[in-house]
Design a protein around this motif. Structure first.
Motif, PDB file in Angstrom:
ATOM      1  N   SER A  64       0.828  -1.206   0.000  1.00 54.93           N
ATOM      2  CA  SER A  64       0.000   0.000   0.000  1.00 54.93           C
ATOM      3  C   SER A  64       0.861   1.255   0.000  1.00 54.93           C
ATOM      4  CB  SER A  64      -0.917   0.003   1.223  1.00 54.93           C
ATOM      5  OG  SER A  64      -0.154   0.223   2.400  1.00 54.93           O
ATOM      6  N   ASP A  65       0.201   2.400  -0.175  1.00 55.84           N
ATOM      7  CA  ASP A  65       0.919   3.677  -0.123  1.00 55.84           C
ATOM      8  C   ASP A  65       1.574   3.908   1.229  1.00 55.84           C
ATOM      9  OD1 ASP A  65       0.437   4.484  -2.728  1.00 55.84           O
ATOM     10  OD2 ASP A  65      -1.443   5.485  -2.230  1.00 55.84           O
ATOM     11  N   ALA A  66       1.014   3.292   2.257  1.00 56.32           N
ATOM     12  CA  ALA A  66       1.569   3.441   3.602  1.00 56.32           C
ATOM     13  C   ALA A  66       2.663   2.430   3.899  1.00 56.32           C
ATOM     14  CB  ALA A  66       0.452   3.312   4.638  1.00 56.32           C
ATOM     15  N   GLY A  67       2.967   1.553   2.930  1.00 55.15           N
ATOM     16  CA  GLY A  67       4.021   0.566   3.125  1.00 55.15           C
ATOM     17  C   GLY A  67       3.556  -0.705   3.807  1.00 55.15           C
ATOM     18  N   VAL A  68       2.247  -0.940   3.839  1.00 55.03           N
ATOM     19  CA  VAL A  68       1.706  -2.166   4.426  1.00 55.03           C
ATOM     20  C   VAL A  68       1.679  -3.258   3.351  1.00 55.03           C
ATOM     21  CG1 VAL A  68      -0.275  -3.251   5.535  1.00 55.03           C
ATOM     22  CG2 VAL A  68       0.317  -0.870   6.061  1.00 55.03           C
ATOM     23  N   ALA A  69       2.282  -4.402   3.646  1.00 51.35           N
ATOM     24  CA  ALA A  69       2.375  -5.492   2.678  1.00 51.35           C
ATOM     25  C   ALA A  69       1.489  -6.664   3.089  1.00 51.35           C
ATOM     26  CB  ALA A  69       3.821  -5.959   2.541  1.00 51.35           C
ATOM     27  N   GLU A  70       0.942  -7.343   2.076  1.00 51.11           N
ATOM     28  CA  GLU A  70       0.120  -8.531   2.311  1.00 51.11           C
ATOM     29  C   GLU A  70       0.364  -9.516   1.175  1.00 51.11           C
ATOM     30  OE1 GLU A  70      -4.581  -9.899   2.709  1.00 51.11           O
ATOM     31  OE2 GLU A  70      -4.034  -7.768   2.698  1.00 51.11           O
ATOM     32  N   THR A  71       0.499 -10.780   1.501  1.00 49.16           N
ATOM     33  CA  THR A  71       0.698 -11.813   0.484  1.00 49.16           C
ATOM     34  C   THR A  71      -0.607 -12.036  -0.270  1.00 49.16           C
ATOM     35  OG1 THR A  71       2.414 -12.923   1.773  1.00 49.16           O
ATOM     36  CG2 THR A  71       1.328 -14.211   0.051  1.00 49.16           C
ATOM     37  N   ILE A  72      -0.558 -11.893  -1.599  1.00 54.57           N
ATOM     38  CA  ILE A  72      -1.766 -12.117  -2.392  1.00 54.57           C
ATOM     39  C   ILE A  72      -1.664 -13.386  -3.241  1.00 54.57           C
ATOM     40  CG2 ILE A  72      -2.391  -9.675  -2.437  1.00 54.57           C
ATOM     41  CD1 ILE A  72      -1.289  -9.510  -5.265  1.00 54.57           C
ATOM     42  N   VAL A  73      -0.442 -13.874  -3.462  1.00 47.57           N
ATOM     43  CA  VAL A  73      -0.241 -15.152  -4.158  1.00 47.57           C
ATOM     44  C   VAL A  73       0.851 -15.925  -3.445  1.00 47.57           C
ATOM     45  CG1 VAL A  73       0.604 -16.276  -6.254  1.00 47.57           C
ATOM     46  CG2 VAL A  73      -1.035 -14.403  -6.437  1.00 47.57           C
ATOM     47  N   SER A  74       0.525 -17.126  -3.040  1.00 44.43           N
ATOM     48  CA  SER A  74       1.492 -18.075  -2.481  1.00 44.43           C
ATOM     49  C   SER A  74       1.039 -19.448  -2.951  1.00 44.43           C
ATOM     50  CB  SER A  74       1.517 -17.985  -0.952  1.00 44.43           C
ATOM     51  OG  SER A  74       2.454 -18.892  -0.418  1.00 44.43           O
ATOM     52  N   ASP A  75       1.477 -19.825  -4.139  1.00 39.56           N
ATOM     53  CA  ASP A  75       0.939 -20.990  -4.840  1.00 39.56           C
ATOM     54  C   ASP A  75       1.506 -22.286  -4.245  1.00 39.56           C
ATOM     55  OD1 ASP A  75       0.053 -22.879  -6.681  1.00 39.56           O
ATOM     56  OD2 ASP A  75       0.167 -21.464  -8.340  1.00 39.56           O
ATOM     57  N   PRO A  76       0.672 -23.107  -3.602  1.00 44.01           N
ATOM     58  CA  PRO A  76       1.176 -24.342  -2.994  1.00 44.01           C
ATOM     59  C   PRO A  76       1.560 -25.407  -4.015  1.00 44.01           C
ATOM     60  CG  PRO A  76      -1.211 -24.245  -2.817  1.00 44.01           C
ATOM     61  CD  PRO A  76      -0.771 -22.924  -3.376  1.00 44.01           C
ATOM     62  N   LEU A  77       1.139 -25.219  -5.270  1.00 43.33           N
ATOM     63  CA  LEU A  77       1.457 -26.195  -6.308  1.00 43.33           C
ATOM     64  C   LEU A  77       2.822 -25.942  -6.944  1.00 43.33           C
ATOM     65  CD1 LEU A  77      -2.034 -26.440  -8.067  1.00 43.33           C
ATOM     66  CD2 LEU A  77      -1.084 -27.906  -6.272  1.00 43.33           C
ATOM     67  N   LEU A  78       3.469 -24.856  -6.569  1.00 39.45           N
ATOM     68  CA  LEU A  78       4.789 -24.531  -7.106  1.00 39.45           C
ATOM     69  C   LEU A  78       5.872 -24.867  -6.094  1.00 39.45           C
ATOM     70  CD1 LEU A  78       4.083 -21.052  -8.740  1.00 39.45           C
ATOM     71  CD2 LEU A  78       4.442 -23.211  -9.936  1.00 39.45           C
ATOM     72  N   SER A  79       7.059 -25.176  -6.601  1.00 40.89           N
ATOM     73  CA  SER A  79       8.199 -25.434  -5.734  1.00 40.89           C
ATOM     74  C   SER A  79       8.591 -24.166  -4.988  1.00 40.89           C
ATOM     75  CB  SER A  79       9.385 -25.924  -6.574  1.00 40.89           C
ATOM     76  OG  SER A  79      10.585 -25.859  -5.840  1.00 40.89           O
ATOM     77  N   LEU A  96      -4.149 -11.563 -12.520  1.00 40.82           N
ATOM     78  CA  LEU A  96      -2.728 -11.288 -12.292  1.00 40.82           C
ATOM     79  C   LEU A  96      -1.935 -12.268 -13.128  1.00 40.82           C
ATOM     80  CD1 LEU A  96      -0.433  -9.867 -10.680  1.00 40.82           C
ATOM     81  CD2 LEU A  96      -0.706 -11.654  -8.960  1.00 40.82           C
ATOM     82  N   LEU A  97      -1.098 -11.762 -14.039  1.00 40.07           N
ATOM     83  CA  LEU A  97      -0.277 -12.600 -14.912  1.00 40.07           C
ATOM     84  C   LEU A  97       1.140 -12.610 -14.395  1.00 40.07           C
ATOM     85  CD1 LEU A  97      -2.152 -13.655 -17.071  1.00 40.07           C
ATOM     86  CD2 LEU A  97      -2.626 -11.214 -16.806  1.00 40.07           C
ATOM     87  N   VAL A  98       1.721 -13.806 -14.287  1.00 35.84           N
ATOM     88  CA  VAL A  98       3.034 -13.961 -13.665  1.00 35.84           C
ATOM     89  C   VAL A  98       3.927 -14.836 -14.539  1.00 35.84           C
ATOM     90  CG1 VAL A  98       4.272 -14.639 -11.584  1.00 35.84           C
ATOM     91  CG2 VAL A  98       1.891 -13.864 -11.417  1.00 35.84           C
ATOM     92  N   ALA A  99       5.120 -14.351 -14.851  1.00 40.56           N
ATOM     93  CA  ALA A  99       6.150 -15.160 -15.509  1.00 40.56           C
ATOM     94  C   ALA A  99       7.034 -15.743 -14.419  1.00 40.56           C
ATOM     95  CB  ALA A  99       6.978 -14.308 -16.466  1.00 40.56           C
ATOM     96  N   LEU A 100       7.140 -17.081 -14.397  1.00 39.02           N
ATOM     97  CA  LEU A 100       7.832 -17.790 -13.322  1.00 39.02           C
ATOM     98  C   LEU A 100       9.046 -18.550 -13.840  1.00 39.02           C
ATOM     99  CD1 LEU A 100       4.575 -19.123 -11.704  1.00 39.02           C
ATOM    100  CD2 LEU A 100       6.215 -17.703 -10.461  1.00 39.02           C
ATOM    101  N   ARG A 101       9.987 -18.756 -12.941  1.00 37.50           N
ATOM    102  CA  ARG A 101      11.162 -19.580 -13.228  1.00 37.50           C
ATOM    103  C   ARG A 101      11.253 -20.722 -12.218  1.00 37.50           C
ATOM    104  NH1 ARG A 101      15.351 -14.471 -14.096  1.00 37.50           N
ATOM    105  NH2 ARG A 101      14.546 -13.836 -16.140  1.00 37.50           N
ATOM    106  N   ARG A 102      11.773 -21.837 -12.684  1.00 34.17           N
ATOM    107  CA  ARG A 102      11.957 -23.032 -11.857  1.00 34.17           C
ATOM    108  C   ARG A 102      10.656 -23.501 -11.190  1.00 34.17           C
ATOM    109  NH1 ARG A 102      16.042 -19.616 -10.446  1.00 34.17           N
ATOM    110  NH2 ARG A 102      15.034 -19.241  -8.464  1.00 34.17           N
ATOM    111  N   PRO A 103       9.688 -24.024 -11.906  1.00 38.41           N
ATOM    112  CA  PRO A 103       9.705 -24.309 -13.337  1.00 38.41           C
ATOM    113  C   PRO A 103       9.368 -23.075 -14.171  1.00 38.41           C
ATOM    114  CG  PRO A 103       7.633 -25.003 -12.417  1.00 38.41           C
ATOM    115  CD  PRO A 103       8.455 -24.518 -11.255  1.00 38.41           C
ATOM    116  N   ASP A 104       9.845 -23.074 -15.432  1.00 35.28           N
ATOM    117  CA  ASP A 104       9.587 -21.961 -16.335  1.00 35.28           C
ATOM    118  C   ASP A 104       8.140 -22.036 -16.821  1.00 35.28           C
ATOM    119  OD1 ASP A 104      12.276 -21.265 -16.093  1.00 35.28           O
ATOM    120  OD2 ASP A 104      12.843 -22.561 -17.782  1.00 35.28           O
ATOM    121  N   GLY A 105       7.399 -20.960 -16.607  1.00 32.61           N
ATOM    122  CA  GLY A 105       6.007 -21.001 -17.018  1.00 32.61           C
ATOM    123  C   GLY A 105       5.307 -19.670 -16.872  1.00 32.61           C
ATOM    124  N   LEU A 106       4.075 -19.643 -17.383  1.00 41.13           N
ATOM    125  CA  LEU A 106       3.182 -18.489 -17.278  1.00 41.13           C
ATOM    126  C   LEU A 106       1.987 -18.897 -16.424  1.00 41.13           C
ATOM    127  CD1 LEU A 106       1.897 -15.739 -18.151  1.00 41.13           C
ATOM    128  CD2 LEU A 106       1.026 -16.952 -20.177  1.00 41.13           C
TER     129      LEU A 106
END
Length: 338
Positions: A64-79, A96-106
């Motif tokens: 946020s603008d105030a510097g408050v952070a919250e996890t919005i994606v934590s995919d349990p199916l990924l390493s 939300l579109l994400v380019a990932l590495r290890r494994p390489d994917g979209l």
């Protein structure tokens, strides 16, 4: 003999005040330390917060603008060894579109679902991805290959196909990519800083001619502004480039250097005109001063310089008037004493 030194002091004070006032108004957000190795940045216009990816975990956080952070994606199916290469938001479909590495994917995640957001799809990629961009009108997603000269295109279901494998890339990997609504992509070759204009239909690529410079080597991110300018981030510098002919040729309009000991790894545009960069320490250290930050960027324009000169002019006139009044006062006092 006093005038030159006094005048120099006046100019110094005025310029210092102008710089201090400008810096005081800039928005700087310190990212909490529990957001591990922030590496990519995007502004979500609907949620009204920044989205930050991690270089060491398959985790994405909102800030946020105030510097408050919250996890919005934590995919349990990924390493847990997976990492985020780049991110983008399809605001029309709230994805939300994400380019990932290890494994390489979209991967795509549903921003309408409860946090952490639900995965919509995961599509493997043939090699490591670099940048990502989305056409909000069609929903098509574009991803570059960081270790191969290729641009992939994915449809709404996540089906990936080759869009561009141009010989103009010279076999070098591609990094950042941005989608232009006029029907083309701006693709950056990170190692060289070369920019290519890629047709979104045919995949044909043309190198953009830099008239007075190009993005810096090791460019990692690019973002487009509402006026058509593009901002390139990477390493120690952030550069704004502008084109008047549809990106056949482009010129460096302005440049912002990162402070010593820091590097710029991400950039995003808020409300079409406000530029924010992701600044991180070059080496991993502990402490408040070594944390990553999201910083608003103020470009030095010609108008700003003109305004500063006007201020100096007014200041000089007032200074000369004051000296004249003081001389008159001293002269009158001397006459009375005589």
């Amino acid at each position: 003999m006093m005038f030159p030194s006094s005048f120099s002091l006046l100019i110094f004070l005025l310029s210092s005040i102008a710089r201090w006032t400008a810096a005081a108004n800039l928005h700087v957000i310190t990212i909490p330390s529990d957001v591990l190795r922030p590496s990519s940045l995007f502004w979500d216009p609907t949620a009204q917060h920044f989205v930050v990816g991690s270089a060491v975990r398959p985790i994405i956080s909102s800030v946020s603008d105030a510097g408050v952070a919250e996890t919005i994606v934590s995919d349990p199916l990924l390493s847990q060894h997976s990492s985020v290469s780049s991110i983008s938001v399809d605001d029309r479909r709230r994805r939300l579109l994400v380019a990932l590495r290890r494994p390489d994917g979209l991967a795509a995640y549903d921003l309408r679902s409860p946090r952490p957001h639900r995965r919509i799809f995961f599509s493997p990629l043939p090699s490591s991805p670099g940048g990502i961009a989305v056409d909000s009108a069609s929903g098509l997603v574009f991803v570059t290959g960081s270790d191969s000269g290729v641009v992939w295109r994915a449809d709404l279901e996540g089906v990936v196909s080759d869009l561009s494998r141009s010989a103009k890339y010279g076999g070098e990997g591609l990094a950042a990519v941005a989608y232009e609504r006029k029907g083309f992509l701006l693709v950056v070759q990170g190692k060289t800083g070369k920019v290519f204009k890629v047709d979104e239909e045919s995949g044909a690529a043309k190198e953009v001619i830099g008239i007075n410079g190009t993005p810096a080597p090791n460019t990692e991110a690019v973002a487009l502004m509402a006026d058509g300018s593009a901002v390139f981030a990477g390493g120690k510098v952030l550069r704004m480039m502008q084109s008047g002919d549809g990106w056949t040729e482009a010129t460096v309009r302005s440049e912002e250097k990162v402070e010593v000991g820091k590097k710029c790894t991400g950039v995003t545009v808020r409300h079409g005109k406000k530029v924010y960069m992701l600044v991180s320490p070059e080496t991993e250290k502990s402490g408040e001063g070594s944390r990553s930050r999201i910083e608003e960027v103020e470009w030095e324009e010609e108008g700003d310089m003109l305004w500063a000169m006007v201020l100096v002019g007014f200041g000089l006139a007032y200074f000369l008037y004051w000296r004249f009044q003081m001389r008159q006062l001293v002269s009158n006092m001397n006459k009375k004493r005589a």
